[in-house]
Scaffold this active site. Structure first.
Site, PDB file in Angstrom:
ATOM      1  N   GLU A  83       0.846  -1.201   0.000  1.00 35.43           N
ATOM      2  CA  GLU A  83       0.000   0.000   0.000  1.00 35.43           C
ATOM      3  C   GLU A  83       0.880   1.250   0.000  1.00 35.43           C
ATOM      4  O   GLU A  83       1.725   1.401   0.889  1.00 35.43           O
ATOM      5  CB  GLU A  83      -0.902  -0.017   1.253  1.00 35.43           C
ATOM      6  N   LYS A 261      -7.004  -0.251  11.990  1.00 35.61           N
ATOM      7  CA  LYS A 261      -6.408  -0.715  10.723  1.00 35.61           C
ATOM      8  C   LYS A 261      -5.201   0.148  10.384  1.00 35.61           C
ATOM      9  O   LYS A 261      -4.181  -0.343   9.902  1.00 35.61           O
ATOM     10  CB  LYS A 261      -7.467  -0.654   9.613  1.00 35.61           C
ATOM     11  N   ASP A 277       4.057 -14.301  12.312  1.00 35.80           N
ATOM     12  CA  ASP A 277       2.695 -14.729  11.982  1.00 35.80           C
ATOM     13  C   ASP A 277       1.748 -13.529  12.082  1.00 35.80           C
ATOM     14  O   ASP A 277       1.245 -13.204  13.163  1.00 35.80           O
ATOM     15  CB  ASP A 277       2.305 -15.846  12.959  1.00 35.80           C
ATOM     16  N   HIS A 375      -2.323  11.394  -0.422  1.00 37.51           N
ATOM     17  CA  HIS A 375      -2.320  10.103  -1.117  1.00 37.51           C
ATOM     18  C   HIS A 375      -2.328  10.257  -2.624  1.00 37.51           C
ATOM     19  O   HIS A 375      -1.960   9.354  -3.346  1.00 37.51           O
ATOM     20  CB  HIS A 375      -3.574   9.314  -0.735  1.00 37.51           C
TER      21      HIS A 375
HETATM   22  C1  MEV Z   1      -5.585   3.450   5.326  1.00 37.71           C
HETATM   23  O1  MEV Z   1      -4.866   2.290   4.973  1.00 37.71           O
HETATM   24  C2  MEV Z   1      -5.611   3.622   6.829  1.00 37.71           C
HETATM   25  C3  MEV Z   1      -6.450   4.798   7.342  1.00 37.71           C
HETATM   26  O2  MEV Z   1      -7.784   4.679   6.860  1.00 37.71           O
HETATM   27  C4  MEV Z   1      -6.428   4.743   8.841  1.00 37.71           C
HETATM   28  C5  MEV Z   1      -7.364   5.739   9.505  1.00 37.71           C
HETATM   29  O3  MEV Z   1      -8.386   6.107   8.919  1.00 37.71           O
HETATM   30  O4  MEV Z   1      -7.058   6.105  10.654  1.00 37.71           O
HETATM   31  C6  MEV Z   1      -5.931   6.093   6.830  1.00 37.71           C
END
Ligand code: MEV
Length: 423
Positions: A83, A261, A277, A375
């Site tokens: 990513e 995430k 792992d 991004h």
């Molecule tokens: C993208 O891979 C992760 C984000 O969505 C995390 C977040 O929103 O805090 C940018």
């Protein structure tokens, strides 16, 4: 050959023979088969010994997170991820944290939990007492399984017993606490759990079904915290924005999942780079996030008296630096050398710091300029390459798409066509 996936003896074939079958099934070209098997750093023969039914390897980019100051020591962080922006964002956050000393960490002992499930017991609470009374004998039996671990100071330390009410009736769950030192511990713990099964059955007069490690490793926690000067993060308004973002996650599981995430983007990238792992780490992280019954953020962001941002993270971190694939995969070995960690605990703490940095970068971008702007050009670059741009044309297409604010695959294609006509 008919198009069936029922291929008996597939495992007995060589990777090349398997690839031929896959080729026929999926209509792969010569070039695709060659690419699948052009293994570079992980030789096909080694890959074939690591998992089953190997036909090739899949390289993913390995980047280096820079600027990390952790407990006063500089680290370069190997991160394996597909990513865009993740490595750059972690490095940026680590830079923001440096003026106030970077990251500080701690961890518990590396203790994993092995569960032994006993059923068909008339007096589950009595059985629980009997298991607890035989604790020493059970621990001794467990410790006969891994003399190597004992010799380096690890081994089964303690046990707990709980009676749970399952739909099928009461179950007596014995939980072995095993100090795994520098291994992740799944093999060790599972072997110990299996070895004590006859004892548990004898003591409880019940029947044992599962004997397996728990990935909710609440006794193997890693922690990191940081103070980020308000000037470094972009001023007081950005500090407040980050705290609002945290509070959103704390109040809403839909946001908390994405918040976590973001932290896992960094943690899992290091997990993969070191061939640990990542499924275990990810399962542990999410289960820990939900341990109160409400899924919550793994990090906390607050503001100190001076108005600086204070961040912290705590999560289970079941990783090792010996055993498993970490000492087999040639790139994982190099990744560990780059990290220069001496113990599994040190690796776990570094990974917690990376997770905190990654979360900080995401929240700052979201609370400040919005993520998309940052991004945009990386995304545009990927699209341009996917649409067929090469060399300097990539930059030309990226610049056009970002300027036009039309970062889309179809636009990349159009621009490439335009460019070709002009030539
Ligand atoms: C993208 O891979 C992760 C984000 O969505 C995390 C977040 O929103 O805090 C940018």
């Amino acid at each position: 050959m008919s198009r069936t996936s029922e291929i008996s003896g597939f495992y007995k074939l060589s990777p090349k023979e398997r690839a031929q079958l896959v080729r026929e099934f999926a209509g792969l070209t010569d070039e695709e088969v060659n690419l699948l098997q052009s293994t570079g750093s992980l030789k096909l023969e080694l890959a074939d010994r690591m998992i089953e039914n190997v036909v090739g390897t899949i390289p993913i980019p390995l980047g280096i997170g820079v600027n990390f100051l952790i407990n006063g020591r500089d680290y370069l962080i190997p991160m394996a991820i597909d990513e865009p922006s993740v490595v750059a964002a972690a490095s940026y956050a680590a830079k923001m944290a440096r003026p106030k000393g970077g990251f500080f960490t701690s961890s518990t002992e590396p203790i994993m939990i092995g569960q032994i499930q006993a059923v068909d017991i008339d007096d589950p609470h009595g059985a629980k007492m009997a298991i607890l009374a035989a604790k020493n004998e059970i621990i001794e039996k467990a410790n006969e399984q891994d003399p190597m671990l004992i010799s380096v100071g690890g081994g089964a330390r303690d046990l707990d017993v709980k009676v749970i009410d399952a739909d099928s009736g009461p179950m007596v769950i014995t939980e072995l606490h095993v100090d795994c030192r520098d291994v992740m511990g799944a093999n060790t713990v599972n072997t110990m759990a299996e070895a004590v099964t006859p004892l548990i059955e004898r003591i409880t007069h019940g029947r044992v079904y599962l004997r397996i490690i728990s990935n909710l490793a609440t006794k193997r926690l890693a922690r990191a915290w940081t103070i980020v000067a308000k000037e470094a993060v972009g001023g007081e308004a950005v500090v407040d924005g980050i705290i609002q973002a945290y509070n959103f996650a704390a109040a809403d599981p839909y946001r908390a999942a994405t918040h976590n995430k973001g932290a896992l983007n960094g943690i899992i990238a290091v997990t993969i780079a070191t061939c640990n792992d990542h499924r275990a780490v990810e399962a542990g992280a999410h289960a820990y996030a939900a341990r109160t019954g409400k899924y919550s953020p793994l990090t906390v962001w607050e503001k100190n008296k001076k108005g600086d941002l204070v961040g912290s993270i705590e999560l289970p971190m079941a990783v090792g630096i010996i055993g498993g694939a970490t000492k087999v995969h040639p790139i994982a070995k190099i990744a560990l050398k780059i990290l220069g960690v001496q113990t599994a605990n040190e690796l776990a703490e570094v990974m917690a710091a990376v997770g905190l940095a990654q979360n900080l970068a995401a929240l700052r971008a979201l609370a400040d300029e919005g993520l998309q702007r940052g991004h945009m050009s990386l995304h545009a670059r990927n699209l341009a390459i996917m649409a067929g741009a090469q060399e300097e044309l990539v930059d030309v297409i990226v610049e056009r798409m970002v300027k036009e604010r039309k970062v889309r695959f179809d636009r990349a294609k159009e621009l490439i066509e335009e460019y070709k006509k002009e030539q």
